[in-house]
Motif scaffolding. Structure first.
Motif, PDB file in Angstrom:
ATOM      1  N   VAL A   1       0.833  -1.206   0.000  1.00 36.61           N
ATOM      2  CA  VAL A   1       0.000   0.000   0.000  1.00 36.61           C
ATOM      3  C   VAL A   1       0.868   1.257   0.000  1.00 36.61           C
ATOM      4  O   VAL A   1       0.622   2.215  -0.744  1.00 36.61           O
ATOM      5  N   THR A   2       1.913   1.246   0.831  1.00 38.59           N
ATOM      6  CA  THR A   2       2.805   2.402   0.924  1.00 38.59           C
ATOM      7  C   THR A   2       3.504   2.644  -0.413  1.00 38.59           C
ATOM      8  O   THR A   2       3.588   3.766  -0.909  1.00 38.59           O
ATOM      9  N   LEU A   3       3.995   1.548  -0.989  1.00 41.66           N
ATOM     10  CA  LEU A   3       4.752   1.635  -2.223  1.00 41.66           C
ATOM     11  C   LEU A   3       3.913   2.182  -3.377  1.00 41.66           C
ATOM     12  O   LEU A   3       4.354   3.027  -4.143  1.00 41.66           O
ATOM     13  N   HIS A   4       2.683   1.675  -3.500  1.00 42.94           N
ATOM     14  CA  HIS A   4       1.900   1.996  -4.687  1.00 42.94           C
ATOM     15  C   HIS A   4       0.908   3.131  -4.490  1.00 42.94           C
ATOM     16  O   HIS A   4       0.465   3.730  -5.443  1.00 42.94           O
ATOM     17  N   GLN A   5       0.503   3.378  -3.248  1.00 43.05           N
ATOM     18  CA  GLN A   5      -0.501   4.416  -3.064  1.00 43.05           C
ATOM     19  C   GLN A   5       0.030   5.600  -2.262  1.00 43.05           C
ATOM     20  O   GLN A   5      -0.703   6.545  -2.008  1.00 43.05           O
ATOM     21  N   GLY A   6       1.283   5.522  -1.855  1.00 35.89           N
ATOM     22  CA  GLY A   6       1.880   6.633  -1.133  1.00 35.89           C
ATOM     23  C   GLY A   6       1.236   6.928   0.208  1.00 35.89           C
ATOM     24  O   GLY A   6       1.379   8.023   0.740  1.00 35.89           O
ATOM     25  N   LYS A   7       0.502   5.945   0.746  1.00 40.21           N
ATOM     26  CA  LYS A   7      -0.108   6.155   2.060  1.00 40.21           C
ATOM     27  C   LYS A   7       0.817   5.558   3.124  1.00 40.21           C
ATOM     28  O   LYS A   7       1.549   4.609   2.882  1.00 40.21           O
ATOM     29  N   SER A   8       0.744   6.130   4.330  1.00 35.57           N
ATOM     30  CA  SER A   8       1.527   5.514   5.394  1.00 35.57           C
ATOM     31  C   SER A   8       0.782   5.639   6.716  1.00 35.57           C
ATOM     32  O   SER A   8      -0.302   6.229   6.778  1.00 35.57           O
TER      33      SER A   8
END
Lengths: 349, 352
Positions: free
Chosen positions: B119-126
């Motif tokens: 999710v972090t890698l592809h959607q830039g969410k953290s």
């Protein structure tokens, strides 16, 4: 099926201890096989089906004493197989062989095919030297391999060919009973049918009885005279192949049968999707082990009086089922249908 | 006609080996449309997994070499993209699930770590936002108590549960295409039924395209809209699922159907296809199926000329010299947009 059985299993139990801690104290048991009985008549095939972890493989291995039984009896030609030791046992073992699922890990990679098949022949003093080589060659020929292959190693063969080598090894001592433990599930579709046909031919030719362990229900129906369905170490239903598939009684058997995808883009069968998974055999549910997943018990509870029902918790849900299913283990008893069609269920008739 | 989401054109892949090149994929053409499932069927070594891995460019080069062909995804040829561009497509637009969920999950990270990483890698969410997405993804695949499960390790879960986690991870970034390589082969039938049911539901909700790789014709029958049958590195027959099951025309497809025992069928001796799948290092000449084929005749056609896919009927391509009308059929690029009419496995949900 009538006449004296070739192999009879009575109330067989195989429990594995669970050890914990520094002192490896036994803290519980995995009841892999928990009191099962069946008989295999000569020249017939009994199928044993169930999902992974139901204990079907353990049954096969316990019968052959590859795993020690916790209790119970195995009668081979009326003789208590567990009572034998030493030379006696070795003689009996000639009669009982096994074919394994994975033809790669069950053949020694450092032995030639000739030695793999020839070793039991020598060990049991059936033949040696030239005579043994001739026997190996004829066995290879019989399972559809070129006799010149006896100098080769297992890695030189494809999966189907290796399974043929495994079959030739099992045949080497002319057994009257063979446990086939998932003999085709590691093979490609077009090869499966070749192996199944080979086993069928050998049965007719040599009058061998099979205990056929598999999870593929279509293969079992095709191959077996009689089928037993296992769930958590017990047999929940047993009938002739045709009867079991045409008229299943136990709700688990019904779900299992309906889960097999139909080879038809326009399905005719209704699908029962079982929710949840098989519980752990180290801590099986009380009473009928299937009750937490059983729709039949829930339906029966809706029609029964409140006194006869009880509430259980499954995941986050509260469900009402028949009290009997939770407290008492149902016996394997005759159901409506063919004589000999038995199932262990309080609700089903 | 709608545009295909993914189109594989004349793909040829080779592996360099010490004994010369082998060709695991030869002249493969495939098209997958949004919201539809294309099943790729075949036995081990037929090239179905290598085709899938080529789409995602997961094959190490060397030994793999792309000899020729294109893989169009949303108008771009994936074979021309650089590694960083490919990385932005992998997992995000095209996701993949594998046969063995144990070996494809990392045993030393929690389920949560692994989903959140994607999710972090592809959607830039953290942080919180990412774990909320991860939780929702687990809930979508029917895992009870997702917040607690995020903190668990793969070994704490059963095979069916791990496959659900794989699916949750693959779908967490809303891919347009899911490549499912034998997703249920390692599972029991009752669990297989659950997982396939789940995939059908998610596909419907998200209009996702699925490339379903399998060797199980039952799984194909219940899940595919169209089917491509592969043999010896090539597609030998492709059609809509109804057409292929009703009227298989290639002798290999026909042989496969006849050789499987069917539930409820009368007991009889199984038909078999003689011989074994040829080794890619020693493919026979002409039609690769001819040594096992019952349609072989005296003349040399089958053993010397390899047949190409031709459109033998509407929406039905096959490659065999012995099919009626094959000689006059048109050589066209197979592309089947089709949604099956019957909703498969109309399930009665039973049990808790």
């Amino acid at each position: 099926m009538s006449g004296a059985p070739l192999l009879e299993v009575r109330n067989l139990r195989t429990h594995f201890p669970i050890k914990r801690g520094l002192l490896q104290r036994v803290v519980g048991h995995v009841k892999a096989v928990d009191g099962i009985s069946f008989a295999v008549p000569p020249r017939k095939t009994l199928g044993l089906v169930g999902e992974s972890g139901c204990g079907k493989t353990t049954v096969g291995r316990t019968i052959l004493r590859l795993i020690p039984a916790t209790s119970g009896e195995v009668l081979f030609q009326g003789d208590d197989f567990f009572a034998h030791t030493g030379e006696d046992l070795r003689k009996l073992r000639r009669q009982m062989q096994i074919i394994f699922q994975d033809p790669m890990s069950s053949l020694n990679p450092r032995m030639t095919v000739g030695n793999i098949i020839g070793e039991p022949i020598v060990v049991h003093g059936i033949a040696k030297g030239r005579e043994k080589d001739d026997l190996v060659a004829s066995l290879l020929g019989r399972v559809g391999l070129d006799p010149s292959y006896s100098a080769r190693y297992p890695h030189e063969f494809s999966g189907g060919q290796r399974q043929r080598i495994g079959i030739a090894r099992a045949l080497a001592l002319s057994p009257s009973f063979i446990v086939c433990d998932e003999p085709v599930s590691a093979l490609d579709v077009s090869i499966q049918s070749q192996i199944l046909n080979l086993l069928q031919d050998l049965q007719e030719e040599r009058g061998i009885a099979f205990l056929f362990i598999a999870h593929n229900l279509a293969v079992v129906e095709h191959f077996c005279d009689e089928v037993a369905v296992m769930y958590l170490g017990r047999i929940v239903e047993k009938a002739t192949s045709k009867e079991l598939y045409g008229n299943p009684k136990h709700p688990y058997t019904k779900a299992l049968l309906s889960a097999v995808p139909d080879v038809d883009p326009r399905p005719k069968r209704e699908r029962i999707v079982l929710q949840g998974e098989v519980p752990s055999p180290s801590n099986p549910p009380s009473g009928c082990a299937f009750h937490p997943r059983c729709a039949l018990s829930r339906e029966a509870a809706r029609q029964a009086g409140v006194a006869e029902t009880t509430e259980i918790k499954v995941g986050n849900e509260r469900l009402r089922v028949l009290a009997k299913c939770v407290t008492q283990s149902p016996p394997l008893e005759q159901k409506e249908g063919e004589p000999g069609h038995v199932a262990a269920c309080w609700v089903s008739r | 006609m709608p545009e295909p989401l993914l189109q594989v054109r004349d793909l040829n892949v080779a592996f360099e080996t010490s004994r010369g090149d082998v060709r695991p994929v030869r002249d493969v053409n495939l098209a997958i449309y949004p919201g539809q499932t294309l099943a790729v069927v075949g036995e081990s070594g037929c090239g179905k997994s290598v085709t899938a891995m080529s789409i995602l460019q997961l094959l190490p080069k060397p030994p793999a070499k792309y000899l020729s062909g294109q893989i169009f995804f949303q108008g771009r040829d994936l074979l021309q993209l650089g590694e960083s561009e490919m990385r932005s497509i992998r997992g995000k637009d095209i996701a993949m699930i594998f046969q063995e969920p144990m070996t494809s999950l990392n045993p030393v990270y929690t389920i949560g770590d692994q989903i959140i990483e994607a999710v972090t890698l592809h959607q830039g969410k953290s942080g919180r936002a990412a774990s909320t997405i991860a939780e929702a993804a687990l809930a979508d695949v029917g895992i009870a108590d997702p917040a607690r499960r995020l903190g668990e390790y793969p070994h704490q879960m059963s095979g069916g549960m791990r496959q659900r986690v794989m699916i949750a991870m693959a779908l967490s970034c809303q891919p347009k295409l899911l490549i499912a390589d034998e997703p249920t082969t390692a599972l029991d039938v009752t669990i297989q039924a659950q997982i396939l049911e789940l995939l059908r539901k998610l596909q419907k909700e998200r209009n996702m395209a699925i490339m379903l790789i399998t060797h199980d014709l039952g799984v194909v029958a219940e899940n595919a809209d169209s089917v491509a049958v592969m043999y010896a590195s090539r597609v030998v027959e492709t059609a809509t699922v109804e057409e292929l099951f009703d009227h298989p025309v290639h002798p290999y497809t026909e042989g496969l159907f006849k050789s499987i025992p069917k539930l409820g069928a009368d007991r009889h001796r199984l038909d078999t296809i003689p011989g074994t799948v040829p080794n890619p290092q020693r493919f026979p000449g002409g039609c690769k199926f001819h040594p096992r084929c019952h349609r072989m005749q005296g003349d040399q056609t089958c053993s010397s000329v390899e047949p190409n896919l031709r459109e033998v009927k509407q929406k039905h391509w096959a490659s065999c010299h012995r099919i009626d009308g094959y000689q006059t059929a048109a050589v066209t690029v197979p592309s089947i947009s089709h949604k099956r009419q019957v909703t498969a496995g109309a399930a009665t949900e039973v049990s808790a």
